[in-house]
Design a protein around this motif. Sequence first.
Motif, short mmCIF file in Angstrom:
data_model
loop_
_atom_site.label_atom_id
_atom_site.label_comp_id
_atom_site.label_asym_id
_atom_site.label_seq_id
_atom_site.Cartn_x
_atom_site.Cartn_y
_atom_site.Cartn_z
N MET A 44 1.04 -0.77 0.04
CA MET A 44 0.19 0.26 -0.15
C MET A 44 1.23 1.05 0.13
O MET A 44 1.75 1.49 0.49
CB MET A 44 -0.81 -0.14 0.91
N PRO A 45 0.83 2.53 -1.26
CA PRO A 45 1.61 3.26 -0.63
C PRO A 45 1.37 3.98 0.61
O PRO A 45 -0.06 4.27 1.14
CB PRO A 45 0.66 4.76 -1.59
N ILE A 46 2.24 4.72 0.96
CA ILE A 46 2.38 5.03 2.19
C ILE A 46 1.48 6.68 2.16
O ILE A 46 0.93 6.34 3.82
CB ILE A 46 3.16 5.88 2.80
N HIS A 47 0.76 7.29 1.34
CA HIS A 47 -0.66 7.92 1.80
C HIS A 47 -1.26 7.24 1.92
O HIS A 47 -2.97 8.25 2.36
CB HIS A 47 0.16 8.94 0.82
N ASN A 48 -1.74 6.19 1.84
CA ASN A 48 -2.84 5.71 2.64
C ASN A 48 -2.99 5.18 3.29
O ASN A 48 -3.52 4.45 4.45
CB ASN A 48 -3.43 4.53 1.49
N ALA A 49 -1.80 4.96 4.91
CA ALA A 49 -1.28 4.52 5.51
C ALA A 49 -2.57 5.49 6.87
O ALA A 49 -2.46 6.30 6.88
CB ALA A 49 0.07 4.24 5.80
N VAL A 50 -2.78 4.16 7.65
CA VAL A 50 -3.48 5.28 8.53
C VAL A 50 -2.63 5.62 9.61
O VAL A 50 -1.61 5.43 10.34
CB VAL A 50 -3.72 3.82 9.77
N ILE A 107 2.71 13.74 6.85
CA ILE A 107 4.01 13.49 8.23
C ILE A 107 4.64 12.47 8.52
O ILE A 107 3.18 11.75 8.43
CB ILE A 107 3.67 14.36 8.61
N VAL A 108 5.22 12.22 7.80
CA VAL A 108 6.00 10.79 8.33
C VAL A 108 7.52 10.98 9.44
O VAL A 108 8.03 11.85 9.32
CB VAL A 108 6.82 10.28 7.63
N LYS A 109 6.98 9.93 10.14
CA LYS A 109 8.75 10.39 11.32
C LYS A 109 9.00 8.81 10.63
O LYS A 109 8.96 7.31 10.47
CB LYS A 109 7.85 9.63 12.70
N VAL A 110 10.76 8.44 10.50
CA VAL A 110 11.58 8.40 9.82
C VAL A 110 12.68 8.26 10.42
O VAL A 110 12.92 9.37 10.54
CB VAL A 110 11.19 7.83 8.32
N ARG A 111 14.08 7.31 11.44
CA ARG A 111 14.73 7.38 11.43
C ARG A 111 15.11 8.42 12.30
O ARG A 111 15.88 9.80 12.39
CB ARG A 111 15.77 7.59 10.91
N GLY A 112 14.69 9.05 13.08
CA GLY A 112 14.19 9.88 14.76
C GLY A 112 13.41 11.19 13.37
O GLY A 112 13.74 12.27 14.76
N SER A 113 13.14 11.32 12.24
CA SER A 113 12.50 12.40 11.73
C SER A 113 11.18 12.68 11.32
O SER A 113 10.75 11.65 11.07
CB SER A 113 13.97 12.75 10.75
N ARG A 114 11.20 14.37 11.22
CA ARG A 114 10.03 14.33 10.59
C ARG A 114 9.67 15.17 9.60
O ARG A 114 10.85 15.96 8.69
CB ARG A 114 8.93 15.47 11.83
N ILE A 115 9.16 14.24 8.53
CA ILE A 115 9.75 14.25 7.07
C ILE A 115 8.05 14.30 6.20
O ILE A 115 7.09 13.68 6.39
CB ILE A 115 10.54 13.80 6.22
N ASN A 119 1.78 13.89 -1.68
CA ASN A 119 1.65 12.75 -2.19
C ASN A 119 2.06 12.63 -3.81
O ASN A 119 1.93 11.54 -3.51
CB ASN A 119 -0.86 13.30 -2.48
N SER A 120 2.17 13.35 -4.29
CA SER A 120 3.20 12.54 -5.46
C SER A 120 4.74 11.69 -5.30
O SER A 120 4.79 11.25 -6.31
CB SER A 120 2.87 14.02 -6.25
N LEU A 121 4.95 12.61 -4.42
CA LEU A 121 6.23 11.83 -4.04
C LEU A 121 6.17 10.65 -2.93
O LEU A 121 6.33 9.13 -3.22
CB LEU A 121 7.19 12.92 -3.12
N ALA A 122 4.90 10.70 -2.21
CA ALA A 122 4.67 9.46 -1.38
C ALA A 122 4.34 8.80 -2.01
O ALA A 122 4.36 7.29 -1.41
CB ALA A 122 3.94 10.42 -0.10
N ASN A 177 5.81 7.09 -4.11
CA ASN A 177 6.72 6.30 -4.95
C ASN A 177 6.70 5.26 -3.51
O ASN A 177 7.96 4.49 -4.11
CB ASN A 177 7.60 6.82 -5.14
N ILE A 178 6.65 4.94 -2.31
CA ILE A 178 7.19 4.75 -0.92
C ILE A 178 5.72 3.63 -1.11
O ILE A 178 4.50 3.85 -0.27
CB ILE A 178 7.19 5.28 0.02
N THR A 179 5.78 2.94 -0.91
CA THR A 179 5.58 1.38 -0.77
C THR A 179 5.59 0.90 0.39
O THR A 179 6.84 0.51 1.04
CB THR A 179 5.29 0.44 -1.86
N VAL A 180 4.42 1.13 1.38
CA VAL A 180 4.88 0.39 2.52
C VAL A 180 4.31 -1.55 3.35
O VAL A 180 3.11 -1.46 2.60
CB VAL A 180 4.27 1.03 4.17
N LYS A 181 4.18 -1.96 4.26
CA LYS A 181 3.59 -3.37 4.98
C LYS A 181 3.13 -3.21 6.02
O LYS A 181 4.01 -2.54 6.64
CB LYS A 181 4.34 -4.28 4.31
#
Length: 70
Positions: free
Chosen positions: A1-7, A49-57, A61-64, A66-70
């Motif tokens: 699922m694309p990260i922008h659809n994650a809960v 807005i995503v927290k990854v490796r201790g940073s908030r980024i 949506n056009s960039l997000a 491209n990130i698939t999460v599970k």
Amino acid sequence: MPIHNAVPSQLMVVAALGGPREVRSRLTDLGFTPGTPVCVLSRTNESVIVKVRGSRIMLNNSLACNITVK
């Protein structure tokens, strides 16, 4: 699922990166690599807005998409 659809507030793991090589390289530079835990902090119709490796980024949506999460 694309990260922008994650809960929001749910811990996810980056499964894959898509898009052109330049986009994948930029996402990798930001810390998004397969196997990395990520958490969506908030989202709107235009960005996430995503927290990854201790940073908030914040990603649009056009960039997000491209990130698939599970």
